[in-house]
Scaffold this active site. Structure first.
Site, mmCIF file in Angstrom:
data_model
loop_
_atom_site.group_PDB
_atom_site.id
_atom_site.type_symbol
_atom_site.label_atom_id
_atom_site.label_comp_id
_atom_site.label_asym_id
_atom_site.label_seq_id
_atom_site.Cartn_x
_atom_site.Cartn_y
_atom_site.Cartn_z
ATOM 1 N N TYR A 1 15.230 1.383 14.781
ATOM 2 C CA TYR A 1 16.309 0.810 13.733
ATOM 3 C C TYR A 1 16.920 -0.302 14.193
ATOM 4 O O TYR A 1 17.168 -1.354 13.349
ATOM 5 C CB TYR A 1 17.475 2.164 13.735
ATOM 6 C CG TYR A 1 18.803 1.665 13.060
ATOM 7 C CD1 TYR A 1 18.692 1.866 11.540
ATOM 8 C CD2 TYR A 1 19.949 1.167 13.458
ATOM 9 C CE1 TYR A 1 19.865 1.787 10.498
ATOM 10 C CE2 TYR A 1 21.002 1.034 12.661
ATOM 11 C CZ TYR A 1 20.854 1.221 11.153
ATOM 12 O OH TYR A 1 22.134 0.890 10.541
ATOM 13 N N ASN B 1 23.470 -2.956 1.201
ATOM 14 C CA ASN B 1 24.108 -1.705 1.629
ATOM 15 C C ASN B 1 23.008 -0.647 1.974
ATOM 16 O O ASN B 1 22.989 0.265 3.018
ATOM 17 C CB ASN B 1 25.201 -1.031 0.875
ATOM 18 C CG ASN B 1 25.724 0.459 1.566
ATOM 19 O OD1 ASN B 1 26.152 0.473 2.752
ATOM 20 N ND2 ASN B 1 25.397 1.364 0.693
ATOM 21 N N SER C 1 24.675 -4.747 7.994
ATOM 22 C CA SER C 1 24.104 -4.511 9.206
ATOM 23 C C SER C 1 24.603 -3.187 10.107
ATOM 24 O O SER C 1 24.726 -2.221 9.647
ATOM 25 C CB SER C 1 24.051 -5.744 10.167
ATOM 26 O OG SER C 1 23.135 -5.642 11.229
ATOM 27 N N ASP D 1 15.192 1.427 -6.148
ATOM 28 C CA ASP D 1 14.598 1.729 -4.932
ATOM 29 C C ASP D 1 14.228 0.438 -4.469
ATOM 30 O O ASP D 1 13.182 -0.224 -4.841
ATOM 31 C CB ASP D 1 13.502 2.589 -5.115
ATOM 32 C CG ASP D 1 12.737 3.052 -3.555
ATOM 33 O OD1 ASP D 1 13.136 2.369 -2.717
ATOM 34 O OD2 ASP D 1 11.820 3.909 -3.617
ATOM 35 N N THR E 1 23.631 0.798 -7.598
ATOM 36 C CA THR E 1 22.605 1.334 -7.750
ATOM 37 C C THR E 1 22.472 2.977 -6.908
ATOM 38 O O THR E 1 23.185 3.083 -6.089
ATOM 39 C CB THR E 1 21.301 0.529 -6.968
ATOM 40 O OG1 THR E 1 21.366 0.611 -5.468
ATOM 41 C CG2 THR E 1 21.542 -0.998 -7.222
ATOM 42 N N THR F 1 30.417 8.907 7.561
ATOM 43 C CA THR F 1 29.493 9.101 6.306
ATOM 44 C C THR F 1 28.483 9.801 6.766
ATOM 45 O O THR F 1 28.364 10.367 7.337
ATOM 46 C CB THR F 1 28.924 7.560 6.156
ATOM 47 O OG1 THR F 1 28.080 7.186 7.081
ATOM 48 C CG2 THR F 1 29.945 6.481 6.108
ATOM 49 N N LYS G 1 17.309 -3.833 12.071
ATOM 50 C CA LYS G 1 18.598 -4.654 12.003
ATOM 51 C C LYS G 1 18.502 -5.810 12.581
ATOM 52 O O LYS G 1 19.508 -6.936 12.251
ATOM 53 C CB LYS G 1 19.873 -3.880 12.395
ATOM 54 C CG LYS G 1 19.973 -2.615 11.546
ATOM 55 C CD LYS G 1 20.533 -2.984 9.964
ATOM 56 C CE LYS G 1 20.629 -2.002 9.000
ATOM 57 N NZ LYS G 1 21.162 -1.936 7.761
#
Length: 280
Positions: A152, A87, A138, A60, A36, A187, A156
């Site tokens: 955050y 993800n 996670s 989305d 996606t 990343t 998680k």
């Protein structure tokens, strides 16, 4: 399923980072990737480059109608799904007091509610198949909290709680679930996809402020190799008895180990008090 059969994977957020690395790794190994994106041009580019090997669609995960449409597309076009990788999501820095309700809810919409909704939407297919593997991306931050990362962390932690229960619910139905807990990976997580609280309070400069600065400094310097993480996830899905949790990276190992030690210390220190707080 034998190890040499092609698997159909559905991976959210394959435009960059771990999602892209995983999609690339799987395509290289001959598995079929349904991925996606949130931009139409990215969908078109992926489909043009991977005809017969993969399929991209717009999604989305904070939009319920798009989730429903994506799942129906998978069922109509492919009829089967072997692995769902949740993800998509994003990082957010700020002290708890600095974070607005709007900012907190937005983090949860992506990292928790959207992920749970997509998982729920695929579960009827997995139950019908009596097979499937859900991989929840996670974080070490889903186990151990850090000042400045609390919102955050909370999103998680919530995902981990729901996933741990879900894993036990679906195991008798032939469906597997693994929670992957990466540490810092090279990343865009700490770069363009990272958000910060609009408000900054001076009293938190030494805690949340320090964390914000560190996130800016480590971008591009993280220890984790996304390609190696992708290969670890590919092998995880092939294993006979996949674990409930899989940390990735030495920092994740150290962080989670420290959390376990902290929990054990508190349990041991409070054992006598806890034992007395009962009838009898």
């Amino acid at each position: 399923m034998t190890h040499d059969q092609t698997r159909n994977w559905f991976i959210t957020g394959i435009s960059s980072g771990l999602g892209k690395a995983l999609a690339d790794t799987l395509l290289d190994h001959g598995d079929f990737v349904i991925g996606t994106f949130r931009q139409a041009d990215q969908v078109a580019d992926f489909n043009a480059a991977n005809e017969g090997r993969g399929f991209a669609l717009m999604l989305d995960i904070t939009r319920p109608e798009q989730i429903k449409q994506a799942v129906q597309t998978v069922i109509d076009r492919f009829g089967r799904l072997d692995v769902l990788v949740n993800n998509a999501g994003y990082g957010f820095a700020g002290a708890i007091e600095e974070a607005s309700e709007v900012e907190i809810r937005a983090v949860f919409e992506a990292n928790f509610f959207g992920t749970v909704a997509l998982t729920q939407a695929f579960l009827p297919l997995f139950r019908q198949q009596k097979s499937g593997h859900i991989v929840q991306i996670s974080s070490q931050a889903g186990v151990k909290a850090t000042p400045g990362f609390g919102v955050y962390n909370a999103s998680k932690f919530a995902l981990e709680g729901a996933s741990e229960a879900l894993a036990a619910e679906i195991a008798p139905l032939g469906i597997r679930l693994t929670i992957v807990e990466p540490g810092p990976f090279r990343t865009n997580f700490a770069g363009g996809s990272f958000r910060q609280a609009t408000i900054q309070i001076d009293d938190y400069a030494a805690t949340a402020g320090t964390f914000r600065s560190r996130m800016g400094q480590i971008n591009g310097q993280q220890e984790g190799d996304p390609a190696k993480a992708a290969e670890a996830i590919r092998q995880l899905v092939q294993s006979e008895n996949p674990p409930l949790r899989m940390p990735l990276g030495t920092i994740a190992l150290a962080s989670i180990t420290a959390k376990i030690a902290s929990l054990q210390q508190d349990v041991d220190a409070g054992r006598e008090v806890a034992s007395r707080a009962i009838f009898g």
